[in-house]
Scaffold this motif. Structure first.
Motif, mmCIF file in Angstrom:
data_model
loop_
_atom_site.group_PDB
_atom_site.id
_atom_site.type_symbol
_atom_site.label_atom_id
_atom_site.label_comp_id
_atom_site.label_asym_id
_atom_site.label_seq_id
_atom_site.Cartn_x
_atom_site.Cartn_y
_atom_site.Cartn_z
ATOM 1 N N LYS A 30 0.843 -1.193 0.000
ATOM 2 C CA LYS A 30 0.000 0.000 0.000
ATOM 3 C C LYS A 30 0.879 1.244 0.000
ATOM 4 N N LEU A 31 0.293 2.344 -0.386
ATOM 5 C CA LEU A 31 0.981 3.626 -0.387
ATOM 6 C C LEU A 31 0.932 4.177 1.032
ATOM 7 N N THR A 32 2.098 4.496 1.609
ATOM 8 C CA THR A 32 2.098 4.999 2.989
ATOM 9 C C THR A 32 2.231 6.517 3.052
ATOM 10 N N LYS A 33 3.047 7.106 2.171
ATOM 11 C CA LYS A 33 3.157 8.565 2.160
ATOM 12 C C LYS A 33 3.739 9.048 0.835
ATOM 13 N N ILE A 34 3.548 10.316 0.569
ATOM 14 C CA ILE A 34 4.122 10.978 -0.598
ATOM 15 C C ILE A 34 4.933 12.148 -0.068
ATOM 16 N N LEU A 119 9.977 3.879 -15.952
ATOM 17 C CA LEU A 119 9.993 2.728 -15.042
ATOM 18 C C LEU A 119 11.305 2.630 -14.261
ATOM 19 N N LYS A 120 12.339 3.317 -14.689
ATOM 20 C CA LYS A 120 13.663 3.178 -14.074
ATOM 21 C C LYS A 120 13.826 3.982 -12.778
ATOM 22 N N SER A 121 12.784 4.659 -12.332
ATOM 23 C CA SER A 121 12.899 5.538 -11.166
ATOM 24 C C SER A 121 12.562 4.874 -9.837
ATOM 25 N N PHE A 122 12.518 3.536 -9.789
ATOM 26 C CA PHE A 122 12.315 2.822 -8.521
ATOM 27 C C PHE A 122 13.654 2.709 -7.807
ATOM 28 N N ASP A 123 13.623 2.663 -6.470
ATOM 29 C CA ASP A 123 14.870 2.658 -5.701
ATOM 30 C C ASP A 123 15.335 1.279 -5.244
ATOM 31 N N GLY A 124 14.624 0.216 -5.570
ATOM 32 C CA GLY A 124 15.034 -1.123 -5.146
ATOM 33 C C GLY A 124 14.301 -1.602 -3.907
ATOM 34 N N GLN A 125 13.689 -0.673 -3.155
ATOM 35 C CA GLN A 125 12.924 -1.038 -1.962
ATOM 36 C C GLN A 125 11.426 -0.771 -2.129
ATOM 37 N N GLY A 126 10.992 -0.572 -3.370
ATOM 38 C CA GLY A 126 9.573 -0.381 -3.621
ATOM 39 C C GLY A 126 9.100 1.059 -3.550
ATOM 40 N N ASN A 127 10.024 2.023 -3.568
ATOM 41 C CA ASN A 127 9.649 3.437 -3.567
ATOM 42 C C ASN A 127 9.916 4.014 -4.950
ATOM 43 N N LYS A 150 10.796 26.675 -10.989
ATOM 44 C CA LYS A 150 11.640 25.779 -10.197
ATOM 45 C C LYS A 150 11.078 24.365 -10.266
ATOM 46 N N GLY A 151 11.953 23.395 -10.229
ATOM 47 C CA GLY A 151 11.540 21.995 -10.241
ATOM 48 C C GLY A 151 11.327 21.460 -8.834
ATOM 49 N N LEU A 152 10.703 20.299 -8.776
ATOM 50 C CA LEU A 152 10.527 19.629 -7.493
ATOM 51 C C LEU A 152 10.527 18.128 -7.705
ATOM 52 N N GLU A 153 10.696 17.411 -6.617
ATOM 53 C CA GLU A 153 10.762 15.954 -6.668
ATOM 54 C C GLU A 153 9.610 15.376 -5.855
ATOM 55 N N VAL A 154 8.946 14.375 -6.437
ATOM 56 C CA VAL A 154 7.832 13.712 -5.755
ATOM 57 C C VAL A 154 8.222 12.248 -5.552
ATOM 58 N N THR A 155 8.188 11.779 -4.307
ATOM 59 C CA THR A 155 8.543 10.398 -3.982
ATOM 60 C C THR A 155 7.331 9.697 -3.383
ATOM 61 N N PHE A 156 7.004 8.532 -3.947
ATOM 62 C CA PHE A 156 5.895 7.714 -3.462
ATOM 63 C C PHE A 156 6.481 6.586 -2.631
ATOM 64 N N ILE A 157 6.191 6.574 -1.333
ATOM 65 C CA ILE A 157 6.716 5.550 -0.427
ATOM 66 C C ILE A 157 5.638 4.487 -0.225
ATOM 67 N N THR A 158 5.993 3.230 -0.529
ATOM 68 C CA THR A 158 5.047 2.120 -0.413
ATOM 69 C C THR A 158 5.571 1.092 0.586
ATOM 70 N N THR A 159 4.714 0.143 0.950
ATOM 71 C CA THR A 159 5.138 -0.941 1.833
ATOM 72 C C THR A 159 5.676 -2.126 1.038
ATOM 73 N N LYS A 161 8.104 -4.539 -0.913
ATOM 74 C CA LYS A 161 9.519 -4.853 -0.698
ATOM 75 C C LYS A 161 10.297 -4.930 -2.017
ATOM 76 N N GLU A 162 9.586 -5.116 -3.120
ATOM 77 C CA GLU A 162 10.228 -5.246 -4.430
ATOM 78 C C GLU A 162 9.643 -4.225 -5.396
ATOM 79 N N ASN A 163 10.465 -3.830 -6.367
ATOM 80 C CA ASN A 163 10.038 -2.843 -7.351
ATOM 81 C C ASN A 163 8.830 -3.300 -8.161
ATOM 82 N N LYS A 164 8.813 -4.578 -8.540
ATOM 83 C CA LYS A 164 7.709 -5.056 -9.397
ATOM 84 C C LYS A 164 6.371 -4.987 -8.669
ATOM 85 N N ASN A 165 6.378 -5.236 -7.357
ATOM 86 C CA ASN A 165 5.150 -5.134 -6.565
ATOM 87 C C ASN A 165 4.695 -3.672 -6.452
ATOM 88 N N ALA A 166 5.654 -2.780 -6.236
ATOM 89 C CA ALA A 166 5.343 -1.350 -6.141
ATOM 90 C C ALA A 166 4.855 -0.827 -7.490
#
Length: 182
Positions: A30-34, A119-127, A150-159, A161-166
């Motif tokens: 699930k999505l926990t925070k942005i 698709l390459k913007s996943f961090d390996g831990q599902g974010n 100005k630019g900004l960065e948006v990060t989606f933090i999920t629970t 554990k793997e990129n494919k699940n996220a």
């Protein structure tokens, strides 16, 4: 309850449980925070920039941003420890789902030459992180009052554990990933 949260509970979560072969419903990703982050390196020279971008980020997210301060002094950048060099907002709950809905349905389609998020913007831990080059794509920002783009960065933090699940979770939540060309 927002439309996306309702959809997640009623349709997306059961589908993810089945697709990912997860036995326990609570283990479904699930999505926990942005987190929205904006770097303000030029604030070292012009203090008025902080207030301007703080009001824009507040309008975009509906929440007052946290000021990020420099941890150490760097003489080459005229940077002193404790100076504000960025702003960040962590969205959870209802505001998170409202922002996600606006981001997917309004902001991304307004971007120039948009063909989907990479698709390459996943961090390996599902974010998942995505950079937005201009804050003016958000409907809350009045273009006529913007002094500096100005630019900004948006990060989606999920629970997940793997990129494919996220990836599957975000795709079902409406994130338009770019199609790989063969």
């Amino acid at each position: 309850m927002s439309e996306i949260k309702k959809q997640y509970i009623e349709k997306i979560r059961p589908q993810l449980k089945k697709d990912l072969k997860i036995k326990n419903l609570m283990a479904v990703p699930k999505l926990t925070k942005i987190v929205i982050n904006m770097g303000l390196g030029e604030a070292v020279k012009d203090k008025g920039i902080i207030a301007e971008f703080e009001s824009q980020l507040t309008a975009i997210t509906g929440q007052k941003p946290r000021k990020n301060k420099a941890r150490q002094s760097i003489a080459g950048f005229n940077l002193r420890e404790g100076q504000v060099i960025g702003l960040s907002v962590s969205l959870r709950g209802q505001r998170m789902y409202d922002f996600l809905e606006k981001f997917v349905k309004i902001v991304l389609p307004r971007m120039r030459d948009f063909r989907g998020v990479p698709l390459k913007s996943f961090d390996g831990q599902g974010n998942y992180s995505i950079g937005i080059s201009e804050q003016i794509v958000f409907p809350e920002v009045d273009y006529s009052k913007v002094k500096k783009v100005k630019g900004l960065e948006v990060t989606f933090i999920t629970t997940a554990k793997e990129n494919k699940n996220a990836e599957k979770l975000l795709e079902l939540l409406g994130m338009p990933f770019e199609k790989e060309e063969k």
